[in-house]
Design an enzyme around this catalytic site. Structure first.
Site, PDB file in Angstrom:
ATOM      1  N   HIS A 135     -44.609  65.843   1.362  1.00 16.53           N
ATOM      2  CA  HIS A 135     -44.402  65.651  -0.079  1.00 16.53           C
ATOM      3  C   HIS A 135     -45.334  64.586  -0.647  1.00 16.53           C
ATOM      4  CE1 HIS A 135     -41.089  68.435  -0.074  1.00 16.53           C
ATOM      5  NE2 HIS A 135     -40.591  67.804   0.982  1.00 16.53           N
TER       6      HIS A 135
ATOM      7  N   ASN B 259     -20.370  33.018  35.485  1.00 21.24           N
ATOM      8  CA  ASN B 259     -20.909  33.762  34.335  1.00 21.24           C
ATOM      9  C   ASN B 259     -20.777  35.235  34.651  1.00 21.24           C
ATOM     10  OD1 ASN B 259     -21.717  31.443  33.155  1.00 21.24           O
ATOM     11  ND2 ASN B 259     -23.915  31.830  33.314  1.00 21.24           N
ATOM     12  N   GLY B 260     -20.539  36.041  33.638  1.00 21.13           N
ATOM     13  CA  GLY B 260     -20.455  37.482  33.861  1.00 21.13           C
ATOM     14  C   GLY B 260     -19.034  37.959  33.687  1.00 21.13           C
TER      15      GLY B 260
ATOM     16  N   GLU C 221     -38.448  50.405  11.332  1.00 18.56           N
ATOM     17  CA  GLU C 221     -38.449  49.166  12.117  1.00 18.56           C
ATOM     18  C   GLU C 221     -39.748  49.036  12.914  1.00 18.56           C
ATOM     19  OE1 GLU C 221     -37.051  46.501  12.079  1.00 18.56           O
ATOM     20  OE2 GLU C 221     -37.243  45.590  14.040  1.00 18.56           O
TER      21      GLU C 221
ATOM     22  N   ARG D  51     -27.604  28.722  24.008  1.00 19.73           N
ATOM     23  CA  ARG D  51     -27.084  30.056  24.275  1.00 19.73           C
ATOM     24  C   ARG D  51     -25.790  30.325  23.500  1.00 19.73           C
ATOM     25  NH1 ARG D  51     -28.776  31.931  29.483  1.00 19.73           N
ATOM     26  NH2 ARG D  51     -26.740  32.831  29.828  1.00 19.73           N
TER      27      ARG D  51
ATOM     28  N   GLU E  70     -45.816  42.989  10.743  1.00 17.07           N
ATOM     29  CA  GLU E  70     -45.550  41.555  10.850  1.00 17.07           C
ATOM     30  C   GLU E  70     -46.513  40.830  11.779  1.00 17.07           C
ATOM     31  OE1 GLU E  70     -41.188  41.793  11.888  1.00 17.07           O
ATOM     32  OE2 GLU E  70     -41.114  40.197  10.412  1.00 17.07           O
TER      33      GLU E  70
ATOM     34  N   LYS F  53     -42.399  45.977  12.519  1.00 17.06           N
ATOM     35  CA  LYS F  53     -42.852  45.152  13.646  1.00 17.06           C
ATOM     36  C   LYS F  53     -44.378  45.081  13.648  1.00 17.06           C
ATOM     37  CE  LYS F  53     -40.129  43.418  14.448  1.00 17.06           C
ATOM     38  NZ  LYS F  53     -38.891  43.645  13.759  1.00 17.06           N
TER      39      LYS F  53
ATOM     40  N   TRP G 146     -18.475  30.955  26.752  1.00 13.78           N
ATOM     41  CA  TRP G 146     -18.480  31.743  25.512  1.00 13.78           C
ATOM     42  C   TRP G 146     -17.382  32.768  25.690  1.00 13.78           C
ATOM     43  CZ3 TRP G 146     -18.947  36.193  22.883  1.00 13.78           C
ATOM     44  CH2 TRP G 146     -19.439  36.094  21.573  1.00 13.78           C
TER      45      TRP G 146
ATOM     46  N   CYS H 246     -22.404  32.181  28.196  1.00  9.41           N
ATOM     47  CA  CYS H 246     -22.040  31.163  29.176  1.00  9.41           C
ATOM     48  C   CYS H 246     -23.269  30.574  29.871  1.00  9.41           C
ATOM     49  CB  CYS H 246     -21.134  31.771  30.228  1.00  9.41           C
ATOM     50  SG  CYS H 246     -19.649  32.483  29.540  1.00  9.41           S
TER      51      CYS H 246
ATOM     52  N   LYS I  59     -38.775  32.387  10.274  1.00 13.41           N
ATOM     53  CA  LYS I  59     -37.688  33.027  11.025  1.00 13.41           C
ATOM     54  C   LYS I  59     -36.450  33.209  10.156  1.00 13.41           C
ATOM     55  CE  LYS I  59     -35.770  34.834  14.570  1.00 13.41           C
ATOM     56  NZ  LYS I  59     -36.132  36.240  14.795  1.00 13.41           N
TER      57      LYS I  59
HETATM   58  O1  M6R Z   1     -31.703  36.582   9.706  1.00 17.96           O
HETATM   59  P1  M6R Z   1     -31.730  37.907   8.994  1.00 17.96           P
HETATM   60  O2  M6R Z   1     -31.408  39.046   9.897  1.00 17.96           O
HETATM   61  O3  M6R Z   1     -30.869  37.920   7.775  1.00 17.96           O
HETATM   62  O4  M6R Z   1     -33.240  38.085   8.542  1.00 17.96           O
HETATM   63  C1  M6R Z   1     -33.611  39.153   7.735  1.00 17.96           C
HETATM   64  C2  M6R Z   1     -35.116  39.305   7.725  1.00 17.96           C
HETATM   65  O5  M6R Z   1     -35.718  38.172   7.167  1.00 17.96           O
HETATM   66  C3  M6R Z   1     -35.664  39.524   9.127  1.00 17.96           C
HETATM   67  O6  M6R Z   1     -35.078  40.621   9.744  1.00 17.96           O
HETATM   68  C4  M6R Z   1     -37.193  39.744   9.083  1.00 17.96           C
HETATM   69  O7  M6R Z   1     -37.475  40.963   8.467  1.00 17.96           O
HETATM   70  C5  M6R Z   1     -37.770  39.678  10.491  1.00 17.96           C
HETATM   71  N1  M6R Z   1     -38.953  38.907  10.490  1.00 17.96           N
HETATM   72  C6  M6R Z   1     -38.028  41.006  11.070  1.00 17.96           C
HETATM   73  O8  M6R Z   1     -38.739  40.985  12.252  1.00 17.96           O
END
Ligand code: M6R
Length: 604
Positions: free
Chosen positions: A503, A99-100, A480, A27, A487, A484, A75, A2, A599
């Site tokens: 191993h 909102n909320g 993960e 949003r 990347e 991060k 929303w 919202c 992205k």
């Molecule tokens: O939009 P999606 O979640 O399908 O994207 C998948 C990956 O491309 C995405 O998670 C990518 O690994 C990111 N850059 C991770 O930070």
């Protein structure tokens, strides 16, 4: 999610409200509305769907004199996205936007109905305007009535209210949902739930604190704090640059998105938790009829949340679960049986590899579900059912809040299935629901923690590689964390199960091998600790992340004691995100747009 806008002044109120709502469009919303009070007359318009529908409805409506106005993008949480449920909500002579969530709305509604009040919508918001009008019947002063109304509300809110007979006042209250007011030299007042709608209109803004309430007139802003003490507004200069304003003062979108996780998780949970069950209005429980296996399929970060989910589905829901990397699944001629629920996970809903696996599953006649952040994306349109993560737009290429909300959705879904299949008793489900409510707190970034990680990051700018290690659910979190770091720092990093280091990878151990060890107190602590000790004995450089002091580590990031490993998971998630961010900043990299990455990956 919202959005709220408000305006008091002589300019074109309609245009200002509509423009403001446009700025909040990103949003996500499913209906919108405005209410304008001028010359003691109200004009109100609402429309389902995109803002263009509201623009259409208001095209012949002109505002060319002093007015007060409020607007909202909704929303849907309580009640479907219909015009009746859209804000502003009306009483007999007042309008409100909110909102909320008003947690005690059911009790308030019942009391009001017993007094003969008729409700038009299914929303929690509508109680505010009726409660106000009931109070107003007994009070000569509208502000007194508003103050009494607010004192009876429980939950999170940002509220604007306008009422007939008070053509020069907008009443406001804020608790838990963001809102600010802006001023300029023309005695205008602008409200919004984030600062972008105010850019270009206001020079200075006051961000309300939780518990603030009051009103504005052309001449003044009257604010009372949570202790009912009047206070002066605290103005800060409003940026004139939209992009930097969107960063809300943070250096990078990624940083903002890390800090935002607490708020967006509140949104993810909104309306989905009762005391003893998970409410997922968007799916029908028949989705799980005849299902003996869940197959999760995704890429990148979404794949890591899927891996995390596999532990929860097997542990809590007792359903056999497998996880697939979408780009692999596509070409390996997989066996797909109709007793499998095929679940794709995607922030964008457009990732080509994941989308393709969804189509394959559909063609094979499997039931399909998507966990996604973008409504109306290709995956949401194709899958039989969808659950939205409600993380809001994620701009940083390195995903953070999308991951957090995906894991929250999976936790809820695993409890939902556990209840359906009777695999957890009612007490355990209620306990875990109470824990889910604590997640927003567990991901709040403490300044001291951020500062500590920032200082520590200078020791991790070289070396021949990083191993992020963890066991159980903390293994996907290790993956993960490593992703991060890769990347945005361009340093080599791997996520590994702690118990697997011996191993092979332990051969790499030397002082230039950096091990980031996830050591939660409530899940296999002793076992994980032994694995780290093996590395420490071989002189690897260890950075331990744990609530328990670990003296075999070179560096140590102490997390808060938590009552459950899932809360430790979320807190450690924030730590690894910030560690990657600070290393990247020190290396001078483009945090938000790292080299070679996009992205949304819409190519295979
Ligand atoms: O939009 P999606 O979640 O399908 O994207 C998948 C990956 O491309 C995405 O998670 C990518 O690994 C990111 N850059 C991770 O930070």
């Amino acid at each position: 999610m919202c959005g709220i806008v408000g305006y008091l002044g002589k300019k074109n109120t309609k245009e200002i409200l509509l423009e403001g709502l446009k700025e909040l469009e990103y949003r996500g919303y499913d209906s919108a509305g405005i209410a304008i009070l001028s010359d003691n007359n109200f004009s109100s318009f609402k429309a389902v769907g995109k803002l263009v529908n509201l623009e259409d409805k208001t095209k012949d409506f002109v505002t060319d004199k002093f007015a007060v106005g409020i607007g909202h993008t909704r929303w849907a949480t309580h009640g479907k996205p219909t015009e009746l449920n859209a804000h502003p909500h009306v009483g007999s002579s007042s309008y409100v936007v909110h909102n909320g969530i008003i947690e005690n709305y059911a009790e308030l509604k019942k009391e009001l109905q017993e007094k003969g009040v008729h409700f038009l919508s299914q929303t929690d918001t509508e109680v505010i305007v009726h409660l106000f009008e009931e109070k107003l019947k007994k009070s000569a002063d509208a502000f007194e009535a508003f103050k009494e109304t607010i004192s009876e509300l429980e939950g999170a809110y940002a509220i604007l209210l306008v009422t007939k007979g008070e053509d020069e006042r907008i009443f406001f209250a804020k608790n838990g949902s963001p809102m600010l007011v802006g001023i300029n030299t023309e005695n205008e007042k602008y409200f919004a739930s984030s600062d972008t709608p105010l850019i270009g209109h206001c020079s200075d803004v006051n961000y309300f604190e939780d518990g603030d309430y009051g009103y504005v007139t052309p001449e003044k802003i009257v604010i009372f704090d949570k202790n009912d003490t009047q206070r002066e507004p605290i103005f800060t200069k409003l940026s004139t640059n939209k992009l930097s304003a969107q960063k809300d003062g943070y250096r990078f979108f990624m940083e903002k998105e890390i800090y935002e996780q607490s708020d967006v998780i509140v949104d993810t949970l909104l309306g989905r938790l009762s005391e003893n069950e998970i409410i997922l209005d968007e799916i029908d429980s028949s989705l799980f009829d005849g299902i003996n296996e869940i197959k999760l399929c995704a890429c990148g970060t979404s794949y890591h949340s899927a891996l995390t989910a596999s532990y929860m589905f097997e542990r809590y829901s007792k359903v056999k679960t497998s996880v697939e990397v979408a780009s692999e699944f596509r070409y390996r001629e997989p066996i797909m049986t109709k007793d499998t629920l095929f679940v794709v996970i995607s922030q964008s809903g457009e990732t080509a590899d994941t989308l393709e696996t969804l189509k394959m599953a559909k063609n094979a006649g499997l039931k399909t579900l998507v966990i996604c952040n973008v409504d109306n994306s290709s995956m949401v349109r194709i899958a039989d059912a969808s659950i939205l993560t409600r993380a809001g737009i994620e701009k940083g290429v390195a995903s953070t809040k999308a991951f957090a909300t995906q894991v929250v959705v999976f936790w809820m879904l695993s409890l939902y299935v556990a209840k359906l299949r009777n695999t957890l008793d009612a007490q355990e489900i209620a306990k875990q629901i109470a824990l889910l409510r604590e997640v927003p707190r567990s991901v709040k970034v403490e300044d001291s923690m951020h500062e500590r990680i920032k200082r520590l990051s200078k020791r991790y700018l070289h070396g021949h590689g990083f191993f992020f290690i963890g066991r159980d659910l903390f293994y996907p979190l290790a993956l993960e964390g490593a992703l991060k770091l890769k990347e945005i720092s361009y340093l080599h990093a791997e996520g590994y199960p702690s118990g697997e280091m011996k191993h092979g990878p332990i051969a790499l151990a030397d002082p230039e091998l950096f091990t980031i060890a996830l050591l939660p107190e409530h899940l296999l602590y002793e076992k994980s600790k032994s694995n780290v000790e093996e590395l420490s004995a071989r002189d690897a450089t260890i950075c331990a992340i744990s609530p328990l002091v670990f003296d075999k580590a070179d560096d140590y990031i102490q997390t808060q004691p938590q009552s459950h490993y899932m809360l430790e998971f979320f807190e450690m998630m924030v730590v690894v995100q910030i560690l990657s961010l600070e290393i990247s900043v020190r290396l001078g990299n483009d945090v938000d747009m790292p080299r070679n990455l996009a992205k949304s990956v819409t190519v295979e």
